[in-house]
Write an enzyme that holds these catalytic residues in place. Structure first.
Site, PDB file in Angstrom:
ATOM      1  N   HIS A 123       0.813  -1.222   0.000  1.00 21.92           N
ATOM      2  CA  HIS A 123       0.000   0.000   0.000  1.00 21.92           C
ATOM      3  C   HIS A 123       0.844   1.269   0.000  1.00 21.92           C
ATOM      4  O   HIS A 123       1.931   1.330   0.561  1.00 21.92           O
ATOM      5  CB  HIS A 123      -0.932   0.006   1.211  1.00 21.92           C
ATOM      6  CG  HIS A 123      -0.194  -0.034   2.536  1.00 21.92           C
ATOM      7  ND1 HIS A 123       0.228   1.097   3.191  1.00 21.92           N
ATOM      8  CD2 HIS A 123       0.200  -1.077   3.295  1.00 21.92           C
ATOM      9  CE1 HIS A 123       0.833   0.756   4.313  1.00 21.92           C
ATOM     10  NE2 HIS A 123       0.836  -0.561   4.396  1.00 21.92           N
ATOM     11  N   ASP A 124       0.330   2.270  -0.695  1.00 25.35           N
ATOM     12  CA  ASP A 124       0.870   3.639  -0.681  1.00 25.35           C
ATOM     13  C   ASP A 124       2.280   3.737  -1.244  1.00 25.35           C
ATOM     14  O   ASP A 124       3.000   4.695  -0.973  1.00 25.35           O
ATOM     15  CB  ASP A 124       0.849   4.215   0.751  1.00 25.35           C
ATOM     16  CG  ASP A 124      -0.548   4.228   1.341  1.00 25.35           C
ATOM     17  OD1 ASP A 124      -1.395   5.000   0.854  1.00 25.35           O
ATOM     18  OD2 ASP A 124      -0.818   3.441   2.277  1.00 25.35           O
ATOM     19  N   GLY A 141       4.949  -1.096   2.722  1.00 24.10           N
ATOM     20  CA  GLY A 141       4.158   0.097   2.490  1.00 24.10           C
ATOM     21  C   GLY A 141       4.990   1.362   2.437  1.00 24.10           C
ATOM     22  O   GLY A 141       6.039   1.473   3.071  1.00 24.10           O
TER      23      GLY A 141
END
Length: 276
Positions: A123-124, A141
């Site tokens: 994520h991200d 992440g």
């Protein structure tokens, strides 16, 4: 351009957007809200969630899963995104997660990148253009992977780490610090092992720029001076070099993780090696 085709066993939900010439293979699932670019191919058993945009000319192999919710305990279930650029090669079992709603809210993957079997983008993250992930590469992440970076098989990158453009990460490396542009991070616990000279040549970097990076890197890792003095000396001596400017900007940026500042692999005279 070929006609769009959907295998009878595939599920393409109403509200999904398929470009011209898209091929959706057997047992694929494309959720409402997903966008698949022109001339892309989902081979079979591919899942694309409704939070994903996949650019044109992508080729996605069986059992890849794109855009599932982040593996982040702080995520509250909000609407976040996965954005994948054009000409992506996504091999078997690759997973890419969308952003988290307590962070920037999207994961971005650039153009012309290759992800071999079972690689993972968390994520991200922000993954650049012309990037290669070999088999089983994992990035945590909030990582940033620069253009033309290559990550060898089984490499694992700690969350918030930055890997600079044209860097090379060796197979099985555990990367817990930032890797400078053009650098090579090698070893089970990775250290800065030299410069990615071959990658610099392949990308068309001029000879004088390569030599400037070599000399600047030796100065940066001269431990007879404090880090701040080394950086300032390099900034002055190589003021006309864009590539060296990239190095200085990368090292002096306000980052979550520190850069490798002491190479553990040295040449005959105690200098950082050039892997050419």
């Amino acid at each position: 351009m070929r006609e769009t085709s959907i295998h009878p066993t595939a599920c393409v939900e109403p509200g999904a957007k398929l470009g011209q010439g898209v091929s959706v293979g057997a047992f694929c699932h494309v959720q409402a809200g997903a966008e698949i670019g022109d001339n892309s191919e989902l081979m079979s058993h591919v899942v694309v969630t409704g939070f994903t945009t996949l650019g044109e000319n992508a080729k996605v192999f069986p059992h890849a899963i794109l855009g599932c919710e982040p593996q982040n305990g702080k995520h509250k279930g909000g609407h976040t995104k996965l954005l994948v650029g054009k000409n992506a090669m996504i091999r078997e079992g690759v997973t890419m997660h969308r952003g988290s709603d307590t962070s920037r809210g999207y994961t971005n993957v650039g153009d012309n990148s290759t992800f071999l079997a079972y690689a993972h983008v968390a994520h991200d993250c922000d993954v650049g253009n012309h990037v290669t992930f070999a088999n089983n590469v994992m990035i945590g992440g909030h990582c940033e992977i620069g253009d033309h970076a290559i990550l060898g098989g089984g490499a694992a990158v700690h969350q918030f780490v930055r890997v600079g453009h044209h860097a090379f990460v060796g197979g099985m490396a555990a990367v817990v610090q930032d890797v400078i542009p053009f650098g090579m991070a090698i070893g089970v616990h990775a250290h800065l092992g030299g410069l990615n000279i071959i990658g610099m040549k392949r990308s068309g970097l001029e000879r004088k720029e390569i030599h400037a990076v070599r000399r600047a890197t030796r100065m940066l890792f001269d431990r007879t001076k404090p880090v701040k003095e080394r950086v300032e000396d390099v900034r002055i001596e190589f003021a006309d070099s864009p590539a060296v400017g990239d190095l200085i900007a990368f090292i002096t940026a306000d980052a979550k993780r520190s850069s490798f500042t002491t190479p553990l692999l040295h040449g005959k005279h105690g200098h950082i090696e050039d892997h050419s």
